[in-house]
Design a protein around this motif. Structure first.
Motif, PDB file in Angstrom:
ATOM      1  N   ALA A  47       0.702  -1.250   0.012  1.00  0.00           N
ATOM      2  CA  ALA A  47       0.130  -0.047   0.060  1.00  0.00           C
ATOM      3  C   ALA A  47       0.823   1.122   0.121  1.00  0.00           C
ATOM      4  N   ALA A  48       1.960   1.245   0.833  1.00  0.00           N
ATOM      5  CA  ALA A  48       2.972   2.394   0.972  1.00  0.00           C
ATOM      6  C   ALA A  48       3.415   2.645  -0.414  1.00  0.00           C
ATOM      7  N   GLY A  49       3.863   1.559  -1.282  1.00  0.00           N
ATOM      8  CA  GLY A  49       4.360   1.515  -2.674  1.00  0.00           C
ATOM      9  C   GLY A  49       3.325   2.185  -3.448  1.00  0.00           C
ATOM     10  N   CYS A  50       2.101   1.733  -3.485  1.00  0.00           N
ATOM     11  CA  CYS A  50       1.123   2.182  -4.270  1.00  0.00           C
ATOM     12  C   CYS A  50       0.906   3.487  -4.367  1.00  0.00           C
ATOM     13  N   PHE A  51       0.628   3.922  -2.999  1.00  0.00           N
ATOM     14  CA  PHE A  51       0.148   5.299  -2.880  1.00  0.00           C
ATOM     15  C   PHE A  51       1.692   6.242  -3.079  1.00  0.00           C
ATOM     16  N   ALA A  52       2.679   5.859  -3.034  1.00  0.00           N
ATOM     17  CA  ALA A  52       3.864   6.621  -3.136  1.00  0.00           C
ATOM     18  C   ALA A  52       3.784   7.168  -4.563  1.00  0.00           C
ATOM     19  N   ALA A  53       3.080   6.366  -5.327  1.00  0.00           N
ATOM     20  CA  ALA A  53       3.026   6.768  -6.852  1.00  0.00           C
ATOM     21  C   ALA A  53       1.705   7.713  -7.009  1.00  0.00           C
ATOM     22  N   GLY A  54       1.199   8.090  -5.808  1.00  0.00           N
ATOM     23  CA  GLY A  54      -0.068   8.916  -5.936  1.00  0.00           C
ATOM     24  C   GLY A  54      -1.490   8.080  -6.186  1.00  0.00           C
ATOM     25  N   GLY A  55      -1.111   6.613  -6.035  1.00  0.00           N
ATOM     26  CA  GLY A  55      -2.429   5.778  -6.128  1.00  0.00           C
ATOM     27  C   GLY A  55      -2.702   5.711  -7.623  1.00  0.00           C
ATOM     28  N   ASP A  57      -0.810   4.011  -9.958  1.00  0.00           N
ATOM     29  CA  ASP A  57       0.133   2.575 -10.342  1.00  0.00           C
ATOM     30  C   ASP A  57      -0.904   1.581 -10.316  1.00  0.00           C
ATOM     31  N   LEU A  58      -1.354   1.313 -11.333  1.00  0.00           N
ATOM     32  CA  LEU A  58      -2.103  -0.136 -11.373  1.00  0.00           C
ATOM     33  C   LEU A  58      -1.684  -1.323 -10.899  1.00  0.00           C
ATOM     34  N   TYR A  59      -0.309  -1.575 -11.308  1.00  0.00           N
ATOM     35  CA  TYR A  59       0.464  -2.787 -11.037  1.00  0.00           C
ATOM     36  C   TYR A  59       0.577  -2.741  -9.533  1.00  0.00           C
ATOM     37  N   GLY A  60       1.033  -1.813  -8.741  1.00  0.00           N
ATOM     38  CA  GLY A  60       0.868  -1.657  -7.401  1.00  0.00           C
ATOM     39  C   GLY A  60      -0.322  -1.728  -6.570  1.00  0.00           C
ATOM     40  N   LEU A  61      -1.191  -1.287  -7.184  1.00  0.00           N
ATOM     41  CA  LEU A  61      -2.769  -1.329  -6.398  1.00  0.00           C
ATOM     42  C   LEU A  61      -2.967  -2.870  -6.565  1.00  0.00           C
ATOM     43  N   TYR A 203       7.432 -18.624   2.417  1.00  0.00           N
ATOM     44  CA  TYR A 203       6.011 -17.939   2.013  1.00  0.00           C
ATOM     45  C   TYR A 203       5.940 -16.767   2.365  1.00  0.00           C
ATOM     46  N   TYR A 204       6.226 -16.294   3.762  1.00  0.00           N
ATOM     47  CA  TYR A 204       6.505 -14.873   3.950  1.00  0.00           C
ATOM     48  C   TYR A 204       7.510 -13.961   3.052  1.00  0.00           C
ATOM     49  N   MET A 205       8.443 -14.712   2.905  1.00  0.00           N
ATOM     50  CA  MET A 205       9.486 -13.903   2.230  1.00  0.00           C
ATOM     51  C   MET A 205       9.057 -13.475   0.469  1.00  0.00           C
ATOM     52  N   ALA A 206       8.195 -14.521   0.174  1.00  0.00           N
ATOM     53  CA  ALA A 206       7.814 -14.327  -1.305  1.00  0.00           C
ATOM     54  C   ALA A 206       6.883 -13.314  -1.365  1.00  0.00           C
ATOM     55  N   GLN A 207       5.887 -13.330  -0.272  1.00  0.00           N
ATOM     56  CA  GLN A 207       4.908 -12.074   0.015  1.00  0.00           C
ATOM     57  C   GLN A 207       5.628 -10.711  -0.043  1.00  0.00           C
ATOM     58  N   LEU A 208       6.668 -10.771   0.539  1.00  0.00           N
ATOM     59  CA  LEU A 208       7.569  -9.439   1.080  1.00  0.00           C
ATOM     60  C   LEU A 208       8.047  -9.064  -0.265  1.00  0.00           C
ATOM     61  N   LEU A 209       8.707  -9.925  -0.960  1.00  0.00           N
ATOM     62  CA  LEU A 209       9.285  -9.655  -2.272  1.00  0.00           C
ATOM     63  C   LEU A 209       8.391  -9.175  -3.238  1.00  0.00           C
ATOM     64  N   LEU A 210       7.099  -9.664  -3.333  1.00  0.00           N
ATOM     65  CA  LEU A 210       6.054  -9.049  -4.164  1.00  0.00           C
ATOM     66  C   LEU A 210       5.654  -7.738  -3.796  1.00  0.00           C
ATOM     67  N   ALA A 211       5.389  -7.672  -2.248  1.00  0.00           N
ATOM     68  CA  ALA A 211       5.167  -6.328  -1.999  1.00  0.00           C
ATOM     69  C   ALA A 211       6.005  -5.231  -2.328  1.00  0.00           C
ATOM     70  N   LEU A 212       7.324  -5.363  -1.869  1.00  0.00           N
ATOM     71  CA  LEU A 212       8.454  -4.616  -2.510  1.00  0.00           C
ATOM     72  C   LEU A 212       8.460  -4.306  -3.843  1.00  0.00           C
ATOM     73  N   SER A 213       7.754  -5.230  -5.084  1.00  0.00           N
ATOM     74  CA  SER A 213       7.640  -4.797  -6.225  1.00  0.00           C
ATOM     75  C   SER A 213       6.622  -3.963  -6.770  1.00  0.00           C
ATOM     76  N   ALA A 214       5.836  -3.529  -5.544  1.00  0.00           N
ATOM     77  CA  ALA A 214       4.749  -2.630  -5.820  1.00  0.00           C
ATOM     78  C   ALA A 214       5.322  -1.038  -5.605  1.00  0.00           C
ATOM     79  N   PHE A 215       6.452  -0.946  -5.151  1.00  0.00           N
ATOM     80  CA  PHE A 215       6.800   0.339  -5.096  1.00  0.00           C
ATOM     81  C   PHE A 215       7.496   0.859  -6.694  1.00  0.00           C
ATOM     82  N   PRO A 216       6.908   1.805  -6.944  1.00  0.00           N
ATOM     83  CA  PRO A 216       7.274   2.399  -8.365  1.00  0.00           C
ATOM     84  C   PRO A 216       8.987   2.277  -8.818  1.00  0.00           C
ATOM     85  N   PRO A 217       9.117   2.091 -10.161  1.00  0.00           N
ATOM     86  CA  PRO A 217      10.744   1.915 -10.203  1.00  0.00           C
ATOM     87  C   PRO A 217      11.049   3.583 -10.284  1.00  0.00           C
TER      88      PRO A 217
END
Length: 218
Positions: A47-55, A57-61, A203-217
């Protein structure tokens, strides 16, 4: 970086041991809450990554939505396995839809999909005698279609669309599949608690990696 280290330490050193202690003592509600909490925290990262792009970013959402679905799946899987599996399938579909924003269906995707699906089906069929009910095996055979699609849309990305986001997504997808394979092995062969501890941590590390990918490049 500090937040990531805090998440990893909190998950592995506090929440996971507390979860297994609660299970051993029969504290079902506490166990379920502790199991879901790390995934919910990963969703907060997304959510932090998604809204860092102003909301915008469809991928992050979509990654955020997928993590929310998986949070509910964490609980449902221990309450009714079939419902939890269906929710995880839905979460994977959302992840695939997010990844498709970066790469439409191509021969690369189809090739990886076919290879991954064949490999995962072979893996699942190795354990067919250990499934307590036939419909559970059928459900797993359907579920791995979503896993194969996740790999198909993520693995080619670092080569075809290189970025920190695509690399994190690919690593997250591979780690997710590894966690599901170890979970299958541990559950069906009734492995002791340390095996489940490692599987859950992966499993938790997998979810963390996917979550981090939500931050805009950058």
């Amino acid at each position: 970086m500090a937040y990531l280290l805090l998440y990893i330490a909190l998950t592995w050193l506090v929440l996971m041991p507390a979860r297994f202690r609660a299970m051993a003592k029969g504290y079902r509600k506490a166990s379920l809450a502790l199991k879901a909490l790390p995934t919910a925290l990963a969703a907060a990262f997304a959510a932090a990554g998604c809204f860092a792009a102003g909301g915008d970013d469809l991928y992050g959402l979509m990654i955020f939505i997928g993590l929310c679905v998986c949070t509910f799946a964490d609980v449902a899987l221990d309450v009714r396995f079939e419902v939890g599996g269906a929710l995880f399938f839905t979460g994977h579909v959302v992840y695939v839809a997010a990844l498709s924003q970066y790469r439409v269906l191509s021969w690369w995707c189809l090739t990886v999909f076919v290879i991954a699906l064949a490999g995962l089906w072979c893996f699942a069929l190795r354990y067919r005698r250990h499934f307590p009910k036939p419909h559970l095996l059928a459900g797993v055979m359907i579920y791995v279609v979503a896993l194969a699609a996740l790999l198909a849309f993520s693995l080619p990305l670092p080569l075809l669309a290189p970025s920190a986001r695509s690399t994190l997504a690919a690593l997250g997808a591979v780690t997710f599949v590894v966690s599901d394979m170890t979970l299958c092995h541990n559950l069906l062969l009734k492995r002791p608690t340390p095996y489940h501890f490692v599987s859950l941590g992966i499993y938790y590390m997998a979810q963390l990696l996917l979550a981090l990918s939500a931050f805009p490049p950058p």
